[in-house]
Design an enzyme around this catalytic site. Structure first.
Site, PDB file in Angstrom:
ATOM      1  N   ASN A  42     -45.379 -29.428  69.554  1.00 57.41           N
ATOM      2  CA  ASN A  42     -46.623 -28.788  69.971  1.00 57.41           C
ATOM      3  C   ASN A  42     -46.711 -27.391  69.368  1.00 57.41           C
ATOM      4  O   ASN A  42     -45.696 -26.729  69.124  1.00 57.41           O
ATOM      5  CB  ASN A  42     -46.760 -28.745  71.496  1.00 57.41           C
ATOM      6  CG  ASN A  42     -45.622 -28.043  72.211  1.00 57.41           C
ATOM      7  OD1 ASN A  42     -44.486 -28.037  71.735  1.00 57.41           O
ATOM      8  ND2 ASN A  42     -45.900 -27.451  73.345  1.00 57.41           N
ATOM      9  N   GLU A  44     -49.193 -23.848  69.858  1.00 61.25           N
ATOM     10  CA  GLU A  44     -50.242 -23.242  70.674  1.00 61.25           C
ATOM     11  C   GLU A  44     -50.934 -22.109  69.928  1.00 61.25           C
ATOM     12  O   GLU A  44     -50.552 -21.746  68.815  1.00 61.25           O
ATOM     13  CB  GLU A  44     -49.623 -22.751  71.990  1.00 61.25           C
ATOM     14  CG  GLU A  44     -48.974 -23.908  72.746  1.00 61.25           C
ATOM     15  CD  GLU A  44     -48.331 -23.516  74.067  1.00 61.25           C
ATOM     16  OE1 GLU A  44     -48.117 -22.314  74.313  1.00 61.25           O
ATOM     17  OE2 GLU A  44     -48.055 -24.439  74.855  1.00 61.25           O
ATOM     18  N   CYS A  53     -50.904 -31.002  70.586  1.00 61.55           N
ATOM     19  CA  CYS A  53     -49.742 -31.642  71.206  1.00 61.55           C
ATOM     20  C   CYS A  53     -48.786 -32.169  70.131  1.00 61.55           C
ATOM     21  O   CYS A  53     -49.193 -32.473  68.993  1.00 61.55           O
ATOM     22  CB  CYS A  53     -50.175 -32.820  72.064  1.00 61.55           C
ATOM     23  SG  CYS A  53     -51.042 -32.368  73.575  1.00 61.55           S
ATOM     24  N   GLU A  55     -47.357 -35.068  69.920  1.00 66.46           N
ATOM     25  CA  GLU A  55     -47.666 -36.442  69.489  1.00 66.46           C
ATOM     26  C   GLU A  55     -48.728 -36.449  68.400  1.00 66.46           C
ATOM     27  O   GLU A  55     -48.613 -37.150  67.389  1.00 66.46           O
ATOM     28  CB  GLU A  55     -48.181 -37.277  70.678  1.00 66.46           C
ATOM     29  CG  GLU A  55     -47.214 -37.396  71.831  1.00 66.46           C
ATOM     30  CD  GLU A  55     -47.397 -36.298  72.872  1.00 66.46           C
ATOM     31  OE1 GLU A  55     -47.581 -35.122  72.495  1.00 66.46           O
ATOM     32  OE2 GLU A  55     -47.341 -36.627  74.071  1.00 66.46           O
ATOM     33  N   CYS A  86     -50.065 -36.845  77.266  1.00 66.38           N
ATOM     34  CA  CYS A  86     -51.310 -36.511  77.960  1.00 66.38           C
ATOM     35  C   CYS A  86     -52.367 -37.576  77.641  1.00 66.38           C
ATOM     36  O   CYS A  86     -52.207 -38.399  76.730  1.00 66.38           O
ATOM     37  CB  CYS A  86     -51.794 -35.117  77.552  1.00 66.38           C
ATOM     38  SG  CYS A  86     -52.527 -35.043  75.911  1.00 66.38           S
ATOM     39  N   CYS A  89     -53.641 -37.702  74.009  1.00 65.47           N
ATOM     40  CA  CYS A  89     -52.692 -38.309  73.062  1.00 65.47           C
ATOM     41  C   CYS A  89     -52.614 -39.823  73.248  1.00 65.47           C
ATOM     42  O   CYS A  89     -52.465 -40.569  72.281  1.00 65.47           O
ATOM     43  CB  CYS A  89     -51.313 -37.663  73.191  1.00 65.47           C
ATOM     44  SG  CYS A  89     -51.308 -35.987  72.508  1.00 65.47           S
TER      45      CYS A  89
HETATM   46  N1  THU Z   1     -48.134 -31.078  75.367  1.00 61.10           N
HETATM   47  C1  THU Z   1     -47.731 -31.907  74.365  1.00 61.10           C
HETATM   48  O1  THU Z   1     -47.276 -31.455  73.307  1.00 61.10           O
HETATM   49  N2  THU Z   1     -47.855 -33.235  74.555  1.00 61.10           N
HETATM   50  C2  THU Z   1     -48.333 -33.812  75.694  1.00 61.10           C
HETATM   51  O2  THU Z   1     -48.544 -35.018  75.726  1.00 61.10           O
HETATM   52  C3  THU Z   1     -48.551 -32.986  76.884  1.00 61.10           C
HETATM   53  C4  THU Z   1     -48.713 -31.529  76.611  1.00 61.10           C
HETATM   54  C5  THU Z   1     -48.018 -29.626  75.166  1.00 61.10           C
HETATM   55  C6  THU Z   1     -49.336 -28.913  75.033  1.00 61.10           C
HETATM   56  C7  THU Z   1     -48.982 -27.510  75.467  1.00 61.10           C
HETATM   57  O3  THU Z   1     -48.514 -26.787  74.345  1.00 61.10           O
HETATM   58  C8  THU Z   1     -47.838 -27.696  76.442  1.00 61.10           C
HETATM   59  O4  THU Z   1     -47.374 -29.025  76.260  1.00 61.10           O
HETATM   60  C9  THU Z   1     -48.233 -27.492  77.893  1.00 61.10           C
HETATM   61  O5  THU Z   1     -49.352 -28.241  78.204  1.00 61.10           O
END
Ligand code: THU
Length: 128
Positions: A42, A44, A53, A55, A86, A89
């Site tokens: 991930n 940000e 994310c 994935e 999530c 994804c």
């Molecule tokens: N996140 C992912 O990388 N994958 C997911 O399926 C759930 C959330 C990340 C996004 C964000 O940077 C952090 O987790 C908190 O939400």
């Protein structure tokens, strides 16, 4: 590649997570139908909504390399046991598979891995 190895790659990828805002690192490794694998973490942004994310980062690399059929996705977070993908994804994984029942989602639970199918995690999925 076996699922243990796929998970190891997801764990490795999580170490490159750029998540200074949530402090929630995630790594993913996607296995395509030809046996190739792609990793992602991930990342940000100070404009929070731009977060990508792990994935979708991994899947993006596969697409860029001309691979569009997903067989399995391993997901790992050092912050949470069984870090489920999530909803966004799940929908993106659905886009790149023929049958939701044939795609394995691999999660880490302590020393073990647990396997779900995309069909379990995204019932009644949407397609155009
Ligand atoms: N996140 C992912 O990388 N994958 C997911 O399926 C759930 C959330 C990340 C996004 C964000 O940077 C952090 O987790 C908190 O939400």
């Amino acid at each position: 590649m076996n699922y243990e190895k796929l998970m190891e790659k997801a764990i490795e990828a999580s170490k490159n997570s750029y998540s200074p805002y949530s402090k929630f690192a995630v790594g993913a490794c996607v296995l395509m139908d030809d046996g190739s694998v792609y990793t992602g973490c991930n990342f940000e942004n100070s404009s929070f909504g731009m977060t990508i994310c792990a994935e979708r980062n991994a899947i993006g690399s596969a697409i860029a390399d001309g691979k569009i059929k997903i067989k399995a996705v391993a997901i790992y977070s050092p912050n949470q046991q069984k870090c489920f993908p999530c909803g966004a994804c799940r929908q993106v994984i659905h886009e790149f598979c023929e049958n939701d029942s044939d795609v394995d989602i691999i999660l880490k639970n302590g020393e073990n891995i647990e396997i779900y199918t995309l069909a379990q995690l995204l019932p009644e999925s949407f397609s155009l």
